[in-house]
Design a protein around this motif. Structure first.
Motif, PDB file in Angstrom:
ATOM      1  N   ASP A  17      12.857  70.395  54.415  1.00 56.47           N
ATOM      2  CA  ASP A  17      11.705  70.103  54.506  1.00 56.47           C
ATOM      3  C   ASP A  17      11.289  68.262  54.614  1.00 56.47           C
ATOM      4  O   ASP A  17      12.368  67.570  54.847  1.00 56.47           O
ATOM      5  N   SER A  18      10.121  67.814  54.785  1.00 58.55           N
ATOM      6  CA  SER A  18       9.948  66.380  55.215  1.00 58.55           C
ATOM      7  C   SER A  18      10.262  65.622  54.081  1.00 58.55           C
ATOM      8  O   SER A  18      10.942  64.637  54.465  1.00 58.55           O
ATOM      9  N   SER A  19      10.171  65.728  52.838  1.00 59.82           N
ATOM     10  CA  SER A  19      10.615  65.016  51.796  1.00 59.82           C
ATOM     11  C   SER A  19      12.113  64.877  51.661  1.00 59.82           C
ATOM     12  O   SER A  19      12.640  63.641  51.519  1.00 59.82           O
ATOM     13  N   HIS A  20      12.717  65.759  51.823  1.00 55.90           N
ATOM     14  CA  HIS A  20      14.321  65.759  51.797  1.00 55.90           C
ATOM     15  C   HIS A  20      14.920  65.236  53.112  1.00 55.90           C
ATOM     16  O   HIS A  20      15.690  64.463  53.270  1.00 55.90           O
ATOM     17  N   ARG A  21      14.059  65.539  54.260  1.00 62.21           N
ATOM     18  CA  ARG A  21      14.455  64.679  55.564  1.00 62.21           C
ATOM     19  C   ARG A  21      14.464  63.309  55.400  1.00 62.21           C
ATOM     20  O   ARG A  21      15.379  62.323  55.738  1.00 62.21           O
TER      21      ARG A  21
ATOM     22  N   SER B 202      16.002  74.551  45.661  1.00 62.24           N
ATOM     23  CA  SER B 202      15.512  75.255  46.951  1.00 62.24           C
ATOM     24  C   SER B 202      16.708  75.070  48.167  1.00 62.24           C
ATOM     25  O   SER B 202      17.872  74.545  47.826  1.00 62.24           O
TER      26      SER B 202
ATOM     27  N   GLY C 123      16.852  73.491  50.734  1.00 62.35           N
ATOM     28  CA  GLY C 123      16.886  72.112  51.341  1.00 62.35           C
ATOM     29  C   GLY C 123      17.722  71.508  49.941  1.00 62.35           C
ATOM     30  O   GLY C 123      18.685  70.346  50.467  1.00 62.35           O
TER      31      GLY C 123
ATOM     32  N   ARG D 149      16.653  72.980  58.444  1.00 60.54           N
ATOM     33  CA  ARG D 149      16.229  73.650  57.276  1.00 60.54           C
ATOM     34  C   ARG D 149      15.984  72.697  55.947  1.00 60.54           C
ATOM     35  O   ARG D 149      15.822  73.135  54.981  1.00 60.54           O
TER      36      ARG D 149
END
Length: 665
Positions: free
Chosen positions: A600-604, A565, A567, A598
Motif C-alpha cells: 500500500d501507499s504508506s509501505h511504498r 498485513s 504488505g 502488493r
C-alpha cells in the motif's frame, strides 16, 4: 563490487546492440539507484537473466529456463529478428577490489542459434583504465566458475538479485525454502564448519580402511557399499517426494479451479434446486393466500375507497342540509314567538310607538337570521340524522379496511420479489447433464488429490525408513571400525578427529548463535525502520535450525504473523534480506525486479525513502509505471538518490525492446 555496464546484442526482445550504463558514479558524485522502467512483458526480467547468464553461464538460475538444456535455452534467447550471420552477445563490465587495487573485468558470452557443443563462447577481458583497452585473461576463462564463486557465489546470488515474486513467496512461507536456507548459511559463513566436518569424516573413513586387515576391509567396504546404495535410494526418494509435493500443489489448484467452476456455472445451485423449488412453492402459496385475503376485502366496503372523494362530498352536503333544516325549524319557532309577543304587547297597553320600535327590531333581527344562518339553496341529498350516522360509520370501517389492504399489498409485493429471486437462482442452476459433468469433474479432481496425498504419504514413509536404516548402518560402520583398529597412530587420528568434530559442533553452534544474534538485531532494526507502525514489533527472533522468523512486542509477547498485513509481511521479508546483506559484510550490488508489488501507499513510501537508497552502494530497480510512479520518482529525485534512468520501450507490433534514456515521467 559494482556493475559498470551491461551490453545486450540480439538477446531476447533486444534487437541489435543495446548499451546500458550502470555506473552509479559520475563526476565524483555517487548516487546508488539505477532506475529502469518498463511495462509488463517489456524485457525487465530479461535484463536480470542477462546479468545472471553473464556471471554464471550454464549454472545461471534464469527465469524462463525451466527444464530446458543449456543449448536449448541459449537458442531460445536469440532474438527472432537476428540475421543468420550475426551472433547473440551478452557483456557485463564490473569493478571490484583485487589485491587492494580496483580492477575492471568484462565478461563476454557469445553464441548463435543452435550453438555448437551446446554452449556459449566465454571471454574474460581486463580493462586497462589508463589506455582504455581490453586484454584477454585466458587463465580466468578456464577458472571462471571458481573465480566468480569467491566474488558472488551462486548460492547467495538470489539474495542480491531478486524479484518481487520471490519476496512475496518468502513472505508467505513460515519457514524459508531449502534453497534460501542454504544461501543464508553460505552468506553467514556457516557452511565452512559443516564442510570441514564432512572432510574430517572422509579422512577418518580413509584411515579406517588403511588399518583394517583384508577380511575387515572387505566387510567395511561391503557396509559402505550398502550405505551408498541406501543413500542413493534415499536421495532418489527425496527427489520423488519433492516432485509429488509439487504435483500435489498443482492438483490442489486444479481441485480449487474445479470447485470454483462448479460454483460459477451453477453446480452448487443445481444441487440445491429441490430446496429452492420448495421455497418457491411455499412463497407461491403465500402469495395466493395474500391474494385471497385481498379478494375477501374486496367483498366488503373496500371498493368504496374508489369513490372516497364522492363519499366525502356527500357527507359534507348532508351535514350542510341537516343544519339548514334545523335553522328553518328554529326560524319558524322564533317567528311564531314574535307574533305572540306583539299580540301580548298590544293587549298589555304598551304605547304604539314602543310597539313599532320593537316590531322594527324583530323584523331587522329576522333579516339578519336569514342573511347569516339561512342561505337557501337547492337540497338534493335530503339525508336524515340516521343516514348521516351510517355514512360516518362507513368512513371509519373504510379506513381500517384500507390499512389492512395496504399491509396485504406490502406482503404480496415482498413475496413476489422473493419468488423472482428464487426463479433467478433456479435459472442460473446448471442443467442436469451439465451438472453431472461438473460433479464428475470435481470428484475426479478430488480423487486425484486423494491419490497424490496417498502416494506422497507412502513415499514419505519410505524416506523415513531409509533415513533410519542409514543411521543404523552408519552406527554399525562406526562400531565395526572401532573394534578392528590396531594401529595406535591411526587410533590417535580417529580419536582426535572425533574430538575435533565435537569441537566443530560446538563452534558451529556458537558461531550460528553469534551470527544469528547479530542478524536478529539487524533484521529488527531494518524492519522497524521500514515499518510505519514502529510500536507493532519490538524484536525479531530467528530459529537456529529453520531460520524461521518470530516476532515479539514490547512486553515480550509473541506477535502472530497472521496479524501482519500482506504488505507488512513483504517488508519483513525485505528486512530479512537487507539484514543478511548487512551482516555478511559483502559489498555487492542489489538488483530488484518488480520491487513494490502488493504494497500500500504508506509501505511504498517507507520502502522508497528508506530502503532503496540504503540497500547497497548500487541498487538496480526494474519497475513498471504503477510501482514506482510519479510520486515515488519525485521522492527519489528530491533525495538525489537516482544516478541514471532508463526506459525499456517495447513495440508490440515488432515485439522488440529498445533502451532509451529517461523514465516514464
Amino acid at each position: 563490487m559494482i556493475f559498470v555496464e551491461l551490453v545486450l546484442q540480439n538477446f531476447g526482445p533486444y534487437n541489435g546492440r543495446q548499451v546500458i550504463n550502470l555506473n552509479p558514479q559520475e563526476n565524483d558524485n555517487s548516487r546508488p539507484i539505477l532506475l529502469l522502467g518498463g511495462m509488463n512483458g517489456g524485457g525487465k526480467t530479461t535484463l536480470m537473466d542477462a546479468i545472471r547468464l553473464a556471471l554464471y553461464g550454464s549454472r545461471a538460475q534464469c527465469s524462463n529456463r525451466g527444464n530446458l538444456s543449456y543449448s536449448d535455452f541459449l537458442s531460445q534467447c536469440v532474438n527472432s529478428h537476428t540475421p543468420g550471420i550475426e551472433k547473440t552477445r551478452v557483456e557485463l563490465l564490473f569493478e571490484h577490489i583485487e589485491n587492494d587495487q580496483p580492477v575492471k573485468y568484462r565478461i563476454v558470452r557469445t553464441w548463435e542459434k543452435n550453438p555448437k557443443d551446446g554452449k556459449d563462447n566465454l571471454g574474460i577481458l581486463e580493462l586497462d583504465v589508463a589506455k582504455q583497452e581490453d586484454w584477454l585473461r585466458e587463465e580466468l576463462v578456464n577458472t571462471w566458475d571458481d573465480y566468480i564463486e569467491n566474488l558472488l557465489p551462486l548460492g547467495i546470488s538470489n539474495l542480491f538479485l531478486f524479484d518481487g515474486e520471490q519476496v512475496k513467496e518468502l513472505a508467505e512461507q513460515e519457514v524459508p525454502p531449502p534453497i534460501v536456507v542454504d544461501a543464508i548459511r553460505g552468506l553467514l559463513g556457516l557452511e565452512l564448519a559443516e564442510r570441514l566436518g564432512v572432510d574430517l569424516e572422509i579422512v577418518v573413513n580413509r584411515k579406517r580402511k588403511e588399518i583394517a586387515d583384508t577380511k575387515d576391509l572387505v566387510n567395511i567396504e561391503e557396509i559402505e557399499k550398502r550405505l551408498k546404495q541406501q543413500q542413493a535410494e534415499y536421495e532418489e526418494k527425496t527427489k520423488q517426494l519433492e516432485k509429488l509435493k509439487t504435483e500435489l500443489q498443482e492438483l490442489e489448484k486444479e481441485k480449487q479451479d474445479a470447485f470454483d467452476k462448479f460454483v460459477y456455472e451453477g453446480g452448487k445451485i443445481a444441487a440445491e434446486r429441490n430446496q429452492l423449488e420448495l421455497q418457491k412453492k411455499q412463497k407461491t402459496t403465500d402469495v395466493e393466500q395474500a391474494r385471497q385475503g385481498m379478494c375477501q376485502l374486496a367483498d366488503s366496503i373496500l371498493p368504496l375507497a374508489l369513490i372516497e372523494p364522492l363519499l366525502t362530498q356527500a357527507q359534507r352536503q348532508g351535514e350542510k342540509e341537516f343544519r339548514i333544516q334545523q335553522a328553518q325549524i328554529a326560524r319558524d319557532i322564533l317567528f311564531e314567538r314574535d307574533k305572540r309577543l306583539l299580540n301580548w304587547m298590544t293587549q298589555a297597553g304598551i304605547s304604539e310607538e314602543q310597539v313599532e320600535k320593537i316590531k322594527a327590531f324583530l323584523e331587522q333581527d329576522e333579516e339578519t337570521l336569514r342573511a347569516n344562518l339561512i342561505q337557501p339553496e337547492e337540497s338534493w341529498l335530503l339525508a336524515d340524522a340516521e343516514t348521516l350516522s351510517q355514512l360516518g360509520n362507513i368512513f371509519y370501517y373504510l379506513q381500517n379496511e384500507k390499512k389492512i389492504a395496504k399491509q396485504q399489498i406490502d406482503i404480496l409485493a415482498n413475496k413476489e420479489e422473493d419468488i423472482v429471486t428464487l426463479e433467478r437462482q433456479i435459472q442460473t442452476a446448471a442443467e442436469p447433464e451439465a451438472y453431472k459433468q461438473l460433479v464428475d469433474a470435481l470428484e475426479a479432481a478430488q480423487n486425484k488429490v486423494s491419490q497424490m496425498k496417498a502416494a506422497s504419504e507412502v513415499t514419505k514413509r519410505s524416506c523415513d525408513e531409509l533415513e533410519a536404516e542409514i543411521k543404523k548402518i552408519k552406527k554399525d560402520l562406526q562400531e565395526y571400525s572401532k573394534q578392528n583398529i590396531d594401529r595406535k597412530n591411526y587410533e590417535h587420528i580417529i580419536t582426535s578427529a572425533a574430538k575435533v568434530q565435537q569441537t566443530l559442533k560446538l563452534f558451529r553452534e556458537k558461531l550460528t548463535l553469534r551470527k544469528l544474534n547479530k542478524l536478529e538485531v539487524e533484521v529488527t532494526e531494518c524492519f522497524r525502520y521500514l515499518l510505519h507502525k514502529s510500536d507493532l514489533v519490538h524484536r525479531v527472533a530467528i530459529d537456529t535450525h529453520t531460520f524461521s522468523l518470530s516476532l515479539y512486542d514490547v512486553q515480550g509477547k509473541p506477535v502472530p504473523k497472521h496479524r501482519l498485513s500482506a504488505g507488512e509481511k513483504q517488508l519483513l521479508a525485505i528486512a530479512f534480506l537487507w539484514g543478511l546483506a548487512r551482516v555478511s559484510g559483502r559489498r555487492l550490488p542489489v538488483a530488484i525486479d518488480t520491487p513494490l508489488g502488493r504494497l500500500d501507499s504508506s509501505h511504498r513510501n517507507n520502502l522508497v525513502e528508506r530502503y532503496f537508497p540504503s540497500a547497497s552502494h548500487q541498487v538496480i530497480l526494474l519497475s513498471t509505471d504503477t510501482e514506482i510512479g510519479k510520486k515515488e520518482v519525485k521522492i527519489l529525485r528530491e533525495n538525489e538518490a537516482i544516478a541514471r534512468e532508463y526506459l525499456l520501450k517495447y513495440d508490440s507490433s515488432t515485439r522488440q525492446t529498445t533502451v532509451e534514456p529517461g523514465y516514464f515521467w
